[in-house]
Design an enzyme around this catalytic site. Structure first.
Site, PDB file in Angstrom:
ATOM      1  N   GLY A 118       4.831 -10.013   4.403  1.00  0.00           N
ATOM      2  CA  GLY A 118       5.531  -9.941   5.685  1.00  0.00           C
ATOM      3  C   GLY A 118       4.752 -10.651   6.782  1.00  0.00           C
TER       4      GLY A 118
ATOM      5  N   MET B 155       0.844  -1.199   0.000  1.00  0.00           N
ATOM      6  CA  MET B 155       0.000   0.000   0.000  1.00  0.00           C
ATOM      7  C   MET B 155       0.882   1.253   0.000  1.00  0.00           C
ATOM      8  SD  MET B 155      -3.506  -0.918   1.915  1.00  0.00           S
ATOM      9  CE  MET B 155      -3.038  -0.498   3.585  1.00  0.00           C
ATOM     10  N   GLY B 156       2.157   1.101  -0.372  1.00  0.00           N
ATOM     11  CA  GLY B 156       3.041   2.260  -0.475  1.00  0.00           C
ATOM     12  C   GLY B 156       3.521   2.761   0.870  1.00  0.00           C
TER      13      GLY B 156
ATOM     14  N   GLY C 294      10.905  -2.771   5.833  1.00  0.00           N
ATOM     15  CA  GLY C 294      10.198  -4.057   5.787  1.00  0.00           C
ATOM     16  C   GLY C 294       9.797  -4.414   4.365  1.00  0.00           C
ATOM     17  N   HIS C 295       9.246  -3.425   3.654  1.00  0.00           N
ATOM     18  CA  HIS C 295       8.891  -3.660   2.244  1.00  0.00           C
ATOM     19  C   HIS C 295      10.127  -4.022   1.429  1.00  0.00           C
ATOM     20  CE1 HIS C 295       5.460  -0.832   3.354  1.00  0.00           C
ATOM     21  NE2 HIS C 295       4.820  -1.868   2.862  1.00  0.00           N
TER      22      HIS C 295
END
Lengths: 291, 291
Positions: free
Chosen positions: A147, A30-31, A36-37
């Site tokens: 994640g 979701m940007g 983490g992304h």
């Protein structure tokens, strides 16, 4: 890095990559990207020839009183980050393109979606499953990366993929944490310094459970009572839930054994945060020392 | 003709065909095949390099008081027919393989599934959509073929495919009829000669509507009143519904115009039969002579 705005262009790009015999790794987001992304993106980079990241703040997974409007958005920063990670394509469609007028098809994983998060966010996982399935159909990934911070989401999407025979491998990636233990989340951007300090009580409570389990404690009730106290004692924090459940059915368990997790949600400064600690089936815990 | 029994083998076969650059045409069926099914198969044969037919009596689309147990089954006869049609692969999995223990994911096309058939068969289209999506994920068709006899099913699946961005073209094929007008259906096998004669009243009522429309009548209420009388006068037949609706929203309309259909269901001799006549948007009808 290809910047793709429409479903049609995304589908054409995916078909072209598949035709050339390359594998596709996919990270739906979701940007407002954080480390983490990027951990997910690097995992995808290692596993696949062609990496696609989607950025879409999915209205269907927000309740009417939730933070859709205030959810952090930073497309310029996101594109910069993804470019430096050598992502092959970023797909950021508009709401109208993903849910055109007359949209009416929904996917539901019954029984799991109503538990934990579902008690506080009715309809949330229906929105998640639907958008993830739509994105899978457009991106045609061989593997998709999620994640473990959103553990219930990962468990539900894995279940959906199995049930629907989706031709995609669902890969779970361990939670990335700040040095002080705070789980990586786009919503962390919305915390003041003070609220951020208070928010640490959730990861501290989970860390407490992990410590005690590693020392041989397995009694859920006793562990939860003390962990909940850690959160209750923190000023300005409301605990929504803190439970220990099995990671298949998400039902409460009496003992911490392999295949269970402790998961919770708090509200702090108007921001809702979740976190968990998993005791995986393939990692020996005190409860089954002989195993 | 490859005979495939497991989802794994079907997925592997589909992946192999796609890798070789060939297109896949798919006809999902519940078996007990008749000329109508063969019309779909021939259409698939014309459009695709590799034709897959599935045979699966899907328990999820039958209500508790419906005819799942007595639905006709004839796998030997079906395989013979498909072999002579030069089908490349037939997929006939078991119930346990399609719905293993713990199965819990469902797809729903809201708003359309509750109308017409849905009023009499709650949950039916949820079962249909779910199995069709599962089969699509295993067969990876470029195009899938459905008979207009099950018009609402076709409309709902087309909507699902659009909404979920499924990479498959949904093709509708006109209803195949017996020489006396009876629409092809596996359930026709369960009719005695006498019930079969009575069952003709449904296609006769629909034919009446088509005739009157071709003569310039467009008033739904008047057309339906006379058509329903045709069925009411037939001994041993119970009319469940006969309506004229638009083919996008399935809502009743006051006038027969392009893009509407008359659809109905009857019970005769314990067998439930459906049929319809469509006034397509690209075929001039009396209501829009100038158009």
């Amino acid at each position: 890095m290809r910047q793709i705005r429409t479903p049609e262009e995304m589908a054409a790009c995916a078909a072209e990559v598949k035709r050339s015999g390359r594998t596709i790794g996919f990270v739906p987001t979701m940007g407002a990207l954080h480390e983490g992304h990027l951990t997910l993106v690097r995992q995808a980079r290692m596993c696949a020839d062609f990496v696609v990241v989607s950025i879409f703040v999915n209205p269907a997974q927000f309740g009417p009183n939730e933070d859709f409007a205030s959810y952090p958005r930073d497309i310029e920063g996101d594109l910069r980050l993804l470019n430096s990670e050598r992502v092959d394509a970023v797909f950021f469609p508009t709401e109208r393109e993903m849910y055109p007028e007359g949209y009416r098809t929904w996917v539901d994983v019954g029984g799991l979606s109503e538990k934990l998060e579902g008690r506080f966010r009715p309809g949330h996982f229906r929105g998640v499953c639907t958008i993830v399935l739509k994105l899978f159909c457009l991106v045609l990934p061989d593997a998709a990366f999620f994640g473990w911070k959103d553990a219930q989401q990962f468990i539900i999407i894995r279940r959906m993929a199995t049930d629907l025979n989706l031709p995609v491998r669902i890969v779970g990636v361990p939670t990335w944490r700040e040095p002080d233990g705070l789980a990586g989340s786009s919503r962390n951007r919305r915390l003041s310094d003070e609220h951020r300090r208070h928010a640490l009580c959730l990861s501290r409570a989970l860390h407490f459970i992990r410590e005690k389990v590693s020392q041989g404690e397995t009694d859920t009730e006793s562990l939860l009572a003390r962990a909940r106290r850690i959160i209750a004692e923190e000023p300005g924090v409301v605990l929504q839930y803190l439970d220990i459940v099995d990671i298949e059915q998400l039902d409460p368990v009496a003992r911490v054994v392999p295949g269970t997790m402790a998961a919770g949600a708090i509200l702090v400064g108007g921001v809702r945060l979740i976190d968990n600690v998993v005791f995986p089936a393939d990692e020996p815990t005190a409860g089954r020392k002989e195993g």
